[in-house]
Write a protein that holds these residues in place. Structure first.
Motif, short mmCIF file in Angstrom:
data_model
loop_
_atom_site.label_atom_id
_atom_site.label_comp_id
_atom_site.label_asym_id
_atom_site.label_seq_id
_atom_site.Cartn_x
_atom_site.Cartn_y
_atom_site.Cartn_z
N VAL A 155 -2.71 3.51 -3.50
CA VAL A 155 -2.28 2.57 -4.53
C VAL A 155 -2.04 1.22 -3.86
N ILE A 156 -2.71 0.14 -4.43
CA ILE A 156 -2.56 -1.22 -3.90
C ILE A 156 -1.88 -2.04 -4.98
N THR A 157 -0.77 -2.68 -4.64
CA THR A 157 0.03 -3.45 -5.59
C THR A 157 0.20 -4.86 -5.05
N ASP A 158 0.05 -5.88 -5.94
CA ASP A 158 0.29 -7.26 -5.51
C ASP A 158 1.76 -7.62 -5.72
N GLY A 159 2.14 -8.78 -5.24
CA GLY A 159 3.53 -9.20 -5.30
C GLY A 159 3.79 -10.29 -6.30
N PHE A 161 0.85 -1.19 0.00
CA PHE A 161 0.00 0.00 0.00
C PHE A 161 0.90 1.25 0.00
N SER A 162 0.44 2.25 -0.75
CA SER A 162 1.17 3.54 -0.78
C SER A 162 0.21 4.63 -1.20
N THR A 212 -2.06 -5.26 5.22
CA THR A 212 -2.94 -4.18 5.65
C THR A 212 -2.13 -2.90 5.70
N ALA A 213 -2.83 -1.76 5.76
CA ALA A 213 -2.17 -0.46 5.83
C ALA A 213 -2.99 0.44 6.72
N THR A 265 -1.50 10.42 5.24
CA THR A 265 -0.43 9.57 4.74
C THR A 265 -0.83 8.12 4.93
N VAL A 266 -0.17 7.22 4.18
CA VAL A 266 -0.47 5.78 4.20
C VAL A 266 0.76 5.06 4.73
N ARG A 267 0.55 4.19 5.72
CA ARG A 267 1.64 3.41 6.29
C ARG A 267 1.33 1.93 6.07
N ASP A 268 2.24 1.25 5.28
CA ASP A 268 2.08 -0.19 5.01
C ASP A 268 2.50 -0.97 6.25
#
Length: 776
Positions: free
Chosen positions: A553-557, A509-510, A530-531, A522-525
């Motif tokens: 922004v949600i990104t998979d791995g 998450f960002s 979760t964030a 602000t966003v903290r992963d």
């Protein structure tokens, strides 16, 4: 013949009276003399007398008989006068017929003497007995004419079979007339009988008493009285003896080699043939069972016993293949289910050889697998091969095989198959997230014989690729207090992904780049998929800006990496000291967790419905519905119409127009014109009521006018209804209170002002203010 003389005997009887007391009183004996005039002995008479004369028994004589002829002998008792007669003069006693001791052994009689002249008894009546002497006149009798007995075969010598019993009616206490001896007259040399007890026994050994050689025997037993001596009488009976079966014979096959044929297409349980074995025993001793003990077909065939016929039934246990093995040979053994250890030996079993030939039949194609599992990536292009199947004709002809897909298992036509090589390929693109598995059925058919076909299931699994971006796990409703502190977490978010990576989900998450410039949050992963959403300011103003949009922004791995931007809506609210929300703006309130939009809409709809009900109720209460004069147009006869409306008072000229009474000529003209409107009733002069007084001519004209109006008016009541008209005459001291004289014509009246007097007069205004045309 026996004679007994009678005399007077004084008989002294000693009667002792014993008186026993505790002080030892003495015994006293009282002697008394008794006189008797008779003294008797028993009379004996031989049974079955065969002479022609009466049989003499004896003579009765009294001391009172001095030969003068004045004494008469009298006999009474059993058979007196019939079986026995007594000469009344001399006392001779005779039997009148032949007597049978077996019917009655003795008779009790009574005798006395009387004076012939006076009839007075000279002696007391005395009782005596006549006994019959037994002779051997009855032969022995058995209790049954025919006896039924049984004994197991191969019994030892002396085994008891049955006991017979005979009886003799003669006197067993007198001579040997009733002494019996048993003997066998028929049944030698197999059986014997005990002469004293009548018990029948076997007389031969086990080898000679074989049921399979002879099962039934008939034995005759005699019973002889006089102890079996010469001259005795004999009785006989018959005994039917059956030898019961024992398991002394093993089963035997009727032939040593059996041959059968069976098609290779036979399924498991199909009968191949029956083999027969015989057993000389019967019943349970003849029951047998079969087993396959050796041979190359032990695993291919089974054998069972038919309980009704005791035959061995051979059945198929596994699929047969003519091309692999055209024939089988098995060794089958038979033996009894019940074995008697006394007769069991090494030869109690029997063996037979069974040869089974497999017949060739045209078989459908055979797949090399019972089912197929194929895998393909979900992004595979149309036409890509998924896998292949293979089938061949198992027959020796080896016919060519073509493949097809059963379209009932592929209704969307996603796959197809090459008819020659069995390759399965795609016809349309697939999506694993829509359907992860596809199950189809492939058909293999012979070219030369299309009726020969077989099916095989094919399971196709779609392999996942990373083609879906992660999204928020749910819709978040977030708020921030006006007074807070920097770095305060206001929301924790998570994500979901339709894909299923093999190593599991990993989300990052960002804050979106467009939100980093002058961002309020602000966003903290958190590193655990979760964030946290954090504040960057210490205070917010609801009046200045009530809503903030935070792009995340949600990104998979996985590869290829997929990402998406989710917008989080943050509302500014007033909070208490503990940070609990107290008040937000209208938009925020409508979206607050405590009162959702759906709840507000439901409350609004309920309020609208209640308002409509109140309005409808009020309108119905204010409305006055006019009831028709006649409810049914079809039922217009015999009706009584009731008028309950309140009169109009002084200005009421609608119901009773006084102008018509004052101007009869004008009323006649109106009548002529209105008469044209109703043609169902023609007025006649008979309906007009003539008046006797000329002064009441205006009343006469008024009534005639009303009658004519009702006859001509289509909306008037029926002609047989009752209508009442009242007219108040002049000359009253109080003068008239009627409104008939207040106006001359209807045109001069205006009743609309009644509507202003209230609801009670609105009905009158509607009735009297209506135009004539309203009733046409």
């Amino acid at each position: 013949m026996r004679t007994i003389s009678l005399g007077v005997v004084w008989l002294c009887l000693g009667l002792s009276l014993d008186a026993l007391s505790l002080n030892g009183q003495r015994r006293e004996t009282l002697l008394k003399r008794v006189r008797r005039g008779w003294m008797w002995n028993q009379f004996f008479l031989q049974e079955e007398y065969t002479g022609s004369d009466y049989q003499y028994i004896g003579k009765l004589q009294s001391d009172q008989d001095n030969g003068s002829g004045l004494v008469k002998y009298v006999l009474s008792g059993e058979g007196a006068g019939t079986l026995f007669v007594l000469d009344e003069n001399n006392g001779d006693l005779h039997a009148t017929r032949r007597l049978d001791r077996e019917e009655k052994a003795f008779y009790i009689l009574k005798a006395t003497v009387v004076n012939k002249r006076t009839g007075q008894k000279l002696e007391p009546e005395t009782e005596f007995t006549v006994k019959l002497h037994d002779i051997n006149d009855n032969e022995p009798q058995f209790s049954r004419e025919v006896y039924i007995g049984s004994v197991p075969e191969r019994s030892d010598i002396g085994t008891s079979v049955i006991q017979v019993t005979a009886t003799d009616a003669d006197d067993s206490m007198y001579g040997n007339s009733a002494k019996l001896v048993y003997s066998i007259s028929q049944g030698h040399p197999y059986f014997s009988v005990d002469p004293n007890t009548g018990v029948i026994q076997t007389a031969l050994g086990p080898d000679d008493m074989d049921r399979e050689q002879r099962e039934h025997y008939q034995v005759v037993i005699e019973a002889k009285d006089m102890a079996g001596q010469r001259g005795g009488l004999t009785g006989s009976t018959t005994i039917n003896i059956t030898l019961t079966d024992v398991n002394d014979n093993p089963p035997r096959f009727t032939q040593s080699i059996y041959q059968f044929r069976v098609p290779e297409s036979s399924v498991s349980g199909t009968p191949v043939g029956r083999i027969l074995a015989t057993d000389r025993d019967i019943g349970m001793n003849a029951e047998m069972y079969f087993t396959i003990v050796s041979g190359d077909g032990m695993d291919m065939f089974d054998i069972s016993t038919d309980k009704d016929t005791q035959e061995g039934v051979i059945t198929v246990s596994k699929p047969l293949d003519f091309e692999k093995k055209p024939s089988y040979t098995v060794e089958i053994q038979v033996q009894n289910t019940q074995v008697d250890p006394r007769f069991m030996s090494a030869g109690s079993k029997d063996m037979a050889t069974v040869r089974i030939g497999v017949e060739d039949v045209d078989e459908p194609p055979l797949f090399d697998k019972a089912s197929y599992l194929m895998e393909v990536k979900e992004d595979a292009a149309v036409g890509v091969a998924v896998g292949s199947v293979s089938a061949m004709d198992p027959d020796a002809a080896r016919s060519m095989v073509k493949y097809s897909i059963d379209r009932r298992t592929d209704m969307d036509r996603l796959f197809n198959i090459h008819s020659g090589n069995g390759s399965v390929f795609l016809l349309r693109s697939l999506d694993r997230e829509e359907t992860a598995w596809h199950n189809i059925s492939v058909i293999a058919t012979e070219f030369n014989n299309p009726r020969q076909s077989s099916h095989v299931p094919v399971y196709i699994r779609l392999l996942d690729i990373n083609d879906n971006a992660p999204t928020f796990a749910t819709t978040y409703e977030t708020y921030v207090c006006e007074r807070t502190k920097a770095g305060q977490r206001i929301q924790t978010v998570s994500a979901v992904d339709a894909d299923e990576p093999s190593m599991g989900h990993k989300f990052f998450f960002s804050l979106a780049p467009e939100g980093t410039h002058r961002s309020n949050f602000t966003v903290r992963d958190n590193g655990d998929n979760t964030a946290g959403i954090l504040t960057r300011r210490a205070s917010y103003s609801r009046l200045h800006q009530s809503i903030y949009l935070v792009p995340v922004v949600i990104t998979d791995g996985d590869y290829p990496m997929q990402s998406s931007t989710g917008t989080l809506t943050v509302r500014v609210c007033t909070c208490d000291r503990e940070g609990n929300m107290e008040l937000c703006n209208a938009e925020a309130l409508s979206s607050s967790p405590g009162l959702s939009t759906g709840a507000l809409i439901a409350i609004l709809l309920c309020a609208i419905i209640l308002l409509m009900i109140v309005v409808l109720f009020t309108a119905l209460k204010r409305q006055r519905k006019k009831e028709p004069l006649i409810i049914s147009k079809e039922d217009v006869r015999d009706n009584v119409v009731s008028y309950n409306d309140e009169g109009g008072g002084e200005e009421d000229t609608q119901a009773f127009d006084i102008g018509a009474l004052r101007h009869p000529d004008a009323a006649a003209a109106v009548l002529e014109e209105s008469a044209k409107q109703r043609r169902d009733i023609i007025p006649s002069d008979t309906l007009l009521y003539p008046m006797a007084s000329r002064d009441n001519g205006d009343v006469r004209n008024f009534i005639n006018q009303r009658v004519l109006e009702n006859d001509c008016n289509p909306t008037a009541p029926p002609y047989d209804s009752l209508a009442t008209y009242a007219y108040e005459g002049a000359g009253s001291v109080a003068e008239s209170l009627s409104s008939l004289g207040s106006a001359s014509t209807e045109a001069e009246q205006d009743y609309h002002y009644l509507s202003d007097w209230g609801p009670r007069f609105r009905k009158l205004a509607d009735l009297y203010g209506a135009e004539d045309g309203d009733f046409s």
